[in-house]
Motif scaffolding. Structure first.
Motif, PDB file in Angstrom:
ATOM      1  N   ARG A 139       0.871  -1.137  -0.024  1.00  0.00           N
ATOM      2  CA  ARG A 139       0.188   0.021  -0.012  1.00  0.00           C
ATOM      3  C   ARG A 139       0.892   1.308   0.047  1.00  0.00           C
ATOM      4  NH1 ARG A 139      -4.587   0.945  -1.915  1.00  0.00           N
ATOM      5  NH2 ARG A 139      -5.700  -0.640  -0.717  1.00  0.00           N
TER       6      ARG A 139
ATOM      7  N   ASN B 217       0.874   1.637  -3.775  1.00  0.00           N
ATOM      8  CA  ASN B 217       0.333   0.653  -4.723  1.00  0.00           C
ATOM      9  C   ASN B 217       1.378  -0.102  -5.608  1.00  0.00           C
ATOM     10  OD1 ASN B 217      -2.410   0.977  -3.650  1.00  0.00           O
ATOM     11  ND2 ASN B 217      -2.586   2.442  -4.846  1.00  0.00           N
TER      12      ASN B 217
ATOM     13  N   ASN C 150     -14.666  -4.520  -9.610  1.00  0.00           N
ATOM     14  CA  ASN C 150     -15.884  -3.854 -10.388  1.00  0.00           C
ATOM     15  C   ASN C 150     -15.266  -2.901 -11.590  1.00  0.00           C
ATOM     16  OD1 ASN C 150     -15.009  -1.257  -9.262  1.00  0.00           O
ATOM     17  ND2 ASN C 150     -16.237  -1.502  -7.568  1.00  0.00           N
ATOM     18  N   ARG C 151     -16.270  -2.410 -12.060  1.00  0.00           N
ATOM     19  CA  ARG C 151     -15.555  -1.589 -13.348  1.00  0.00           C
ATOM     20  C   ARG C 151     -14.839  -0.242 -13.172  1.00  0.00           C
ATOM     21  NH1 ARG C 151     -19.403  -0.824 -18.217  1.00  0.00           N
ATOM     22  NH2 ARG C 151     -17.356  -0.579 -19.210  1.00  0.00           N
ATOM     23  N   THR C 152     -14.833   0.203 -11.760  1.00  0.00           N
ATOM     24  CA  THR C 152     -14.123   1.320 -11.646  1.00  0.00           C
ATOM     25  C   THR C 152     -12.619   1.262 -12.182  1.00  0.00           C
ATOM     26  OG1 THR C 152     -13.939   0.709  -9.341  1.00  0.00           O
ATOM     27  CG2 THR C 152     -15.558   2.211  -9.822  1.00  0.00           C
ATOM     28  N   TYR C 153     -11.846   2.349 -12.238  1.00  0.00           N
ATOM     29  CA  TYR C 153     -10.438   2.348 -12.644  1.00  0.00           C
ATOM     30  C   TYR C 153      -9.794   1.572 -11.402  1.00  0.00           C
ATOM     31  CZ  TYR C 153     -11.321   5.446 -16.343  1.00  0.00           C
ATOM     32  OH  TYR C 153     -11.859   5.779 -17.833  1.00  0.00           O
ATOM     33  N   PRO C 154      -8.805   0.927 -12.012  1.00  0.00           N
ATOM     34  CA  PRO C 154      -8.037   0.206 -10.805  1.00  0.00           C
ATOM     35  C   PRO C 154      -7.104   0.996  -9.962  1.00  0.00           C
ATOM     36  CG  PRO C 154      -6.992  -0.168 -13.067  1.00  0.00           C
ATOM     37  CD  PRO C 154      -8.310   0.300 -13.092  1.00  0.00           C
ATOM     38  N   MET C 155      -6.631   0.764  -8.940  1.00  0.00           N
ATOM     39  CA  MET C 155      -5.909   1.540  -8.279  1.00  0.00           C
ATOM     40  C   MET C 155      -4.655   1.939  -8.672  1.00  0.00           C
ATOM     41  SD  MET C 155      -7.162   1.707  -5.135  1.00  0.00           S
ATOM     42  CE  MET C 155      -8.319   1.048  -3.633  1.00  0.00           C
TER      43      MET C 155
ATOM     44  N   ASP D  35      -8.621  -5.475 -10.706  1.00  0.00           N
ATOM     45  CA  ASP D  35      -8.059  -5.173  -9.218  1.00  0.00           C
ATOM     46  C   ASP D  35      -8.811  -5.844  -8.240  1.00  0.00           C
ATOM     47  OD1 ASP D  35      -7.889  -3.336  -6.831  1.00  0.00           O
ATOM     48  OD2 ASP D  35      -6.877  -2.210  -8.016  1.00  0.00           O
TER      49      ASP D  35
ATOM     50  N   GLU E 151      -8.944  -5.538  -4.931  1.00  0.00           N
ATOM     51  CA  GLU E 151      -9.546  -5.083  -4.074  1.00  0.00           C
ATOM     52  C   GLU E 151     -10.939  -4.230  -4.434  1.00  0.00           C
ATOM     53  OE1 GLU E 151      -8.202  -1.255  -0.820  1.00  0.00           O
ATOM     54  OE2 GLU E 151      -6.784  -2.162  -2.434  1.00  0.00           O
ATOM     55  N   LEU E 152     -11.138  -3.843  -5.716  1.00  0.00           N
ATOM     56  CA  LEU E 152     -12.368  -3.237  -6.030  1.00  0.00           C
ATOM     57  C   LEU E 152     -13.082  -4.172  -6.745  1.00  0.00           C
ATOM     58  CD1 LEU E 152     -10.870  -0.104  -7.505  1.00  0.00           C
ATOM     59  CD2 LEU E 152     -11.641  -0.377  -5.392  1.00  0.00           C
TER      60      LEU E 152
END
Length: 384
Positions: free
Chosen positions: A320, A349, A367-372, A362, A364-365
């Motif tokens: 992190r 990250n 879903n379709r949001t942008y990756p970290m 990703d 951690e997410l």
């Protein structure tokens, strides 16, 4: 009960812009609502050894949630609306948490080298202990249900020949548009666990048909690792974060992320999919052959349904943050009226280890949001 407003779908006056504002009937509200009650029993120990260089704590707990507010038991369809929320269930959560740290120092090149290492690990599981579902319908809670349980088919591979297809149990309920795209080698194969010659989904916990408990979607064994040191003006900090056990069906998010053109024929072709899809020349491929809508909510649940072949191990361990800094000697800075001047470089990250097969999702997410985003930053901190 609450009433929500909106525009009517019907045109009242003939003007297409003249949709009337209206109020819609509220859903059913239970007449016996009351507060949830939470009772927690906790056992813990704190410890320190070797002059507290080694220190930590361990906690174990039971948490009972009584009269949990949730959807009531399934009611006959003649009701005409969805079931109201009621204080319909009880559940119990059992969990534990462990924290350990080591803090010490020693001489290095004539100066104190101070360092600290810390580690934490936690886990919990939750079960339903009361719900009115004597038939054990999987569409509702039932007594003994573990929150996050994934029911799915067992798959040991893909069909490799027309003969294998012809001799297998009937999977017609799970083929996508079989009239236009007939089943073929390269399609997924579900095992006939009950031996009746037909692939069927479970309806109750007492009659599992060809499905089994294949995983759990809850995040388990959450962990964090910290390390730091300081020496001769240098300082270093590092933090890892992770989830060591989690199962995930890649079709729970937008299926196009994982399935590419197998979900939507018009979407973009991804390199990972192209390199891992079944072809007559690549029969040991991980992914099935390209077949439009085979992983789509519009077709039959050929690849949408949870199964052991494509259920993803969504564990991860992520770096992190890591920071390295240097503070110039105070005897230098005091001459120019500065208390402290520190230069540093930090990264976020920078590395991720995961059990996911697709390299661009990703963990951690999910879903379709942008990756970290990986971030590198350089800075200067001045105190007067």
């Amino acid at each position: 009960p609450t009433m929500h407003s909106g525009k009517t779908s019907a045109i009242i006056t003939g003007n297409t812009h003249d949709q009337q504002t209206t109020l819609y009937a509220p859903g059913i509200v239970s007449g016996s609502l009351t507060w949830e009650t939470v009772k927690t029993t906790n056992y813990g120990v704190d410890f320190g050894f070797l002059r507290n260089r080694l220190a930590g704590s361990f906690d174990y707990y039971h948490r009972n949630t009584l009269n949990m507010l949730t959807k009531s038991k399934q009611l006959p369809a003649v009701l005409g609306t969805s079931e109201p929320k009621e204080n319909a269930a009880d559940l119990i959560t059992k969990g534990w948490e462990l924290n350990i740290s080591w803090k010490d120092n020693f001489k290095l090149a004539g100066s104190a080298f101070n360092y600290n290492i810390g580690f934490n690990l936690a886990d919990s599981r939750t079960w339903i202990t009361r719900f009115d579902n004597p038939d054990g319908k999987l569409s509702d809670y039932y007594v003994g249900y573990e929150i996050g349980t994934i029911w799915g088919f067992v798959s040991n591979g893909l069909f490799q020949s027309e003969e294998e297809l012809a001799n297998h149990a009937n999977m017609s309920s799970y083929w996508s548009y079989p009239g236009m795209v007939p089943p073929s080698p390269g399609d997924i194969k579900f095992e006939d666990l009950n031996g009746d010659g037909v692939i069927r989904a479970a309806q109750t916990v007492y009659d599992m048909q060809d499905q089994r408990n294949i995983g759990n979607s809850r995040s388990r064994y959450t962990t964090g690792i910290r390390a730091s040191f300081d020496w001769k003006g240098f300082d270093f900090n590092m933090f890892w974060q992770g989830v060591l056990k989690k199962d995930w069906n890649p079709s729970w998010a937008d299926p196009r992320m994982f399935w590419d053109m197998t979900s939507s024929p018009w979407t973009n072709l991804q390199k990972w999919n192209y390199e891992n899809e079944w072809t007559p020349e690549r029969t040991d491929a991980y992914l099935p052959r390209v077949k439009g809508y085979a992983a789509s909510w519009w077709g039959a649940p050929e690849l949408i349904v949870s199964n052991t072949r494509y259920l993803q191990k969504a564990w991860y361990l992520r770096l992190r943050n890591v920071t390295l800094g240097y503070s110039l000697p105070s005897r230098w800075m005091s001459k120019v009226g500065i208390d402290r001047l520190r230069v540093f470089v930090t990264g976020e990250n920078l590395a991720t280890f995961t059990g996911l097969m697709h390299p661009d999702i990703d963990p951690e997410l999910l879903n379709r949001t942008y990756p970290m985003q990986k971030i590198m930053a350089f800075g200067l901190s001045v105190n007067f």
